[in-house]
Write a protein that holds these residues in place. Structure first.
Motif, short mmCIF file in Angstrom:
data_model
loop_
_atom_site.label_atom_id
_atom_site.label_comp_id
_atom_site.label_asym_id
_atom_site.label_seq_id
_atom_site.Cartn_x
_atom_site.Cartn_y
_atom_site.Cartn_z
N ILE A 346 0.84 -1.21 0.00
CA ILE A 346 0.00 0.00 0.00
C ILE A 346 0.87 1.25 0.00
O ILE A 346 0.62 2.20 -0.76
CB ILE A 346 -0.94 0.00 1.23
N ALA A 347 1.90 1.26 0.85
CA ALA A 347 2.78 2.43 0.92
C ALA A 347 3.50 2.64 -0.40
O ALA A 347 3.64 3.78 -0.88
CB ALA A 347 3.78 2.24 2.06
N ASP A 349 2.43 1.74 -3.35
CA ASP A 349 1.43 2.22 -4.31
C ASP A 349 1.22 3.73 -4.17
O ASP A 349 1.08 4.46 -5.16
CB ASP A 349 0.10 1.49 -4.11
N ARG A 350 1.19 4.21 -2.93
CA ARG A 350 0.99 5.65 -2.70
C ARG A 350 2.15 6.46 -3.24
O ARG A 350 1.97 7.51 -3.87
CB ARG A 350 0.80 5.91 -1.21
N TRP A 351 3.37 5.99 -2.99
CA TRP A 351 4.54 6.71 -3.48
C TRP A 351 4.63 6.66 -5.01
O TRP A 351 5.00 7.64 -5.65
CB TRP A 351 5.82 6.13 -2.86
N LYS A 352 4.24 5.52 -5.59
CA LYS A 352 4.25 5.42 -7.05
C LYS A 352 3.22 6.37 -7.66
O LYS A 352 3.48 7.02 -8.69
CB LYS A 352 3.96 3.98 -7.48
N ALA A 353 2.03 6.45 -7.02
CA ALA A 353 0.99 7.35 -7.52
C ALA A 353 1.45 8.80 -7.43
O ALA A 353 1.20 9.61 -8.34
CB ALA A 353 -0.29 7.14 -6.72
N LEU A 354 2.11 9.14 -6.33
CA LEU A 354 2.60 10.51 -6.15
C LEU A 354 3.69 10.82 -7.18
O LEU A 354 3.72 11.93 -7.74
CB LEU A 354 3.15 10.68 -4.73
N GLU A 357 2.00 11.44 -10.45
CA GLU A 357 1.34 12.75 -10.43
C GLU A 357 2.34 13.88 -10.63
O GLU A 357 2.07 14.85 -11.34
CB GLU A 357 0.64 12.91 -9.07
N SER A 403 7.56 5.64 5.40
CA SER A 403 6.66 6.53 6.15
C SER A 403 7.13 7.98 6.16
O SER A 403 6.52 8.82 6.82
CB SER A 403 6.52 6.03 7.59
N LYS A 405 7.71 11.89 5.12
CA LYS A 405 6.77 12.89 4.63
C LYS A 405 7.52 14.00 3.90
O LYS A 405 8.70 14.25 4.15
CB LYS A 405 5.98 13.51 5.79
#
Length: 496
Positions: A346-347, A349-354, A357, A403, A405
């Motif tokens: 999940i983490a 996936d979030r970094w890949k999406a960012l 973007e 994790s 930021k």
């Protein structure tokens, strides 16, 4: 960064943690005792290869040119590890009325499938025992006069002919030494003496047997590893690995053979043993008793898949414990490891999406470069893994990096993949859908589940809660648990 901290490893022979000093500068030569291919490997067996893989990955991570050899024992290993009983392959072939060669081929391929499923890297060479019988005969002949004696049942090694026999197992006396459990054979000079060559008894025929100066028969199990490690890596090589059970019988006997062959003295000089370091992983413990193949139904990797667990959840479970600690297996513990793996995916996936973007392109791993914010977790990771392969602490540093930021996603993703070179979880390419594995007895397909979820989502959007509840109940009857409000965002799971 990976070179900043010296690699320290526990040497079973000296019982201390030592700074790794390669025999050949810039190289690392490793030999791992592989499986005896008479049955499927159980998950306890596979812990040894996850450990050896992490060791090999760490040596590569530290910049060494790695040569890793794993053997396949297709002859010589007896039904009792203490050098007694029938040959395991011969016994399996007789019970199943199959060719011993077919038995070995089938279970070798099954083992290789498990290696692939656990993301264990391929070694430089798989050494097959039966390919080295001529070299085994040469080795045995070279030590026979000074270190062996012949009995009716074959050629035996006299352990009193080498210095410090049994030091690896910490043997002290004939009464309590680990080697004293070896088969009692009429004429043996010492209880710990072991077979170099086992002569086929009169009136019997083996499927695997060869001519020798000591009669037609087959090599002893211990002889195989001495020959293959020496031929492929040269004595002394850097590291010999295996399960902790090998520390008591198999490896002390290997060491004795190596001393005899190399004409070396006592083991105060570790290299005299044939390897500079001997490393052993501890047991995987399972309280129900299903870790033993003699139980008939035992825990193998396929059973985990049949129950809906991704094999990398087991790799994660192994990484969560230090290799020298006992690891207790439970389904609850495996489930927790799977959840931890899901959180990593999940983490990622979030970094890949960012990253997508911000940069508008798919991301691919590249070499890690220094970044102030990622340097701290990467440094902690490097220190942990250099501290005798402390994968538990290394995992914590790995998660801390994910994790972070307010940082460029390229920096995080490259740092994570840099560390995953050691952990081998494959998070760069692992997708959420990969971790959904249907239990063997599940009839519902993933496509049907996703279709039902789409219909339920539409019903909820229209506030048709009766239809929504009906779809939920239908799925529940098929063993599909919906996870509304799940903090992981995993919409559903299949019952175990």
């Amino acid at each position: 960064m990976s070179d900043a901290v010296p690699l320290k490893l526990f040497n079973s022979l000296t019982r201390v943690i030592e700074t790794f000093q390669p025999v050949h500068p810039g190289e690392a030569r490793v030999y791992s005792c592989g499986p005896t291919v008479y049955n499927y490997p159980h998950i306890g067996n596979m812990r040894a290869y996850v450990f050896a893989d992490v060791l090999g990955r760490t040596l590569s991570f530290k910049g060494y040119d790695l040569t890793h050899v794993i053997n396949i024992t297709d002859v010589g290993h007896l039904t009792d590890d203490a050098d007694a009983g029938e040959d395991k392959l011969e016994k399996a072939a007789a019970e199943r009325a199959q060719s011993i060669w077919d038995i070995a081929k089938h279970y070798t391929e099954a083992y290789w499938a498990d290696v692939k499923a656990l993301n264990i890297r391929q070694p430089a060479e798989w050494s097959i025992a039966t390919d080295y019988v001529p070299q085994m005969l040469e080795f045995a002949e070279s030590i026979a006069d000074k270190h062996c004696y012949k009995l009716e049942s074959g050629l035996y090694f006299d352990v009193s002919s080498v210095a410090d026999y049994g030091r690896l197992a910490r043997a002290q006396t004939d009464e309590d030494e680990g080697e004293g459990r070896i088969e009692q054979v009429d004429g043996k000079r010492h209880p710990a003496d072991f077979a170099i060559w086992r002569k086929t008894p009169e009136g019997e025929t083996r499927q695997m047997e060869w001519d020798s100066p000591w009669g037609r028969g087959a090599p002893g199990w211990h002889l195989e590893c001495s020959v293959m490690s020496g031929k492929l890596l040269g004595f002394p090589f850097d590291i010999h690995t295996g399960g902790i059970d090998h520390r008591e019988i198999h490896h002390p006997n290997e060491i004795a053979q190596n001393q005899a062959f190399c004409c070396t003295n006592g083991l105060d000089v570790p290299g005299n043993s044939g390897a500079r370091l001997w490393m052993h992983n501890n047991f995987l413990v399972e309280r129900s008793g299903k870790m033993s193949k003699s139980s008939g139904e035992f825990l193998r990797l396929q059973l985990l898949l049949d129950k809906g667990y991704h094999p990398l959840a087991y790799r994660m479970m192994c990484l969560q414990a230090h290799y020298r600690s006992e690891l207790e297996f439970s389904w609850k513990g495996l489930g927790a490891a799977l959840t931890r793996l899901k959180r990593l995916v999940i983490a990622m996936d979030r970094w890949k999406a960012l990253q997508q973007e911000r940069h508008g392109a798919d991301w691919h791993a590249d070499s890690w470069e220094y970044n102030k914010k990622t340097s701290e977790p990467v440094g902690s990771f490097a220190e942990a893994i250099a501290n005798d392969l402390n994968t538990a602490d290394a995992l914590t540093a790995f998660e801390e990096c994910l994790s972070l930021k307010k940082i460029d996603p390229d920096c995080v993703l490259s740092a994570v993949c840099y560390m995953d070179r050691v952990l081998g979880l494959g998070v760069e390419h692992l997708a959420r859908t990969d971790l959904r594995i249907a239990p063997k007895d599940t009839e519902t397909t993933e496509m049907e589940i996703e279709d039902a979820l789409a219909r339920r989502k539409a019903a909820r959007a229209e506030k048709d809660f009766a239809t929504s509840d009906m779809i939920r109940d239908e799925l529940a009857a098929q063993g599909v648990e919906l996870m509304d409000g799940d903090p992981l965002g995993w919409e559903w799971k299949l019952g175990k």
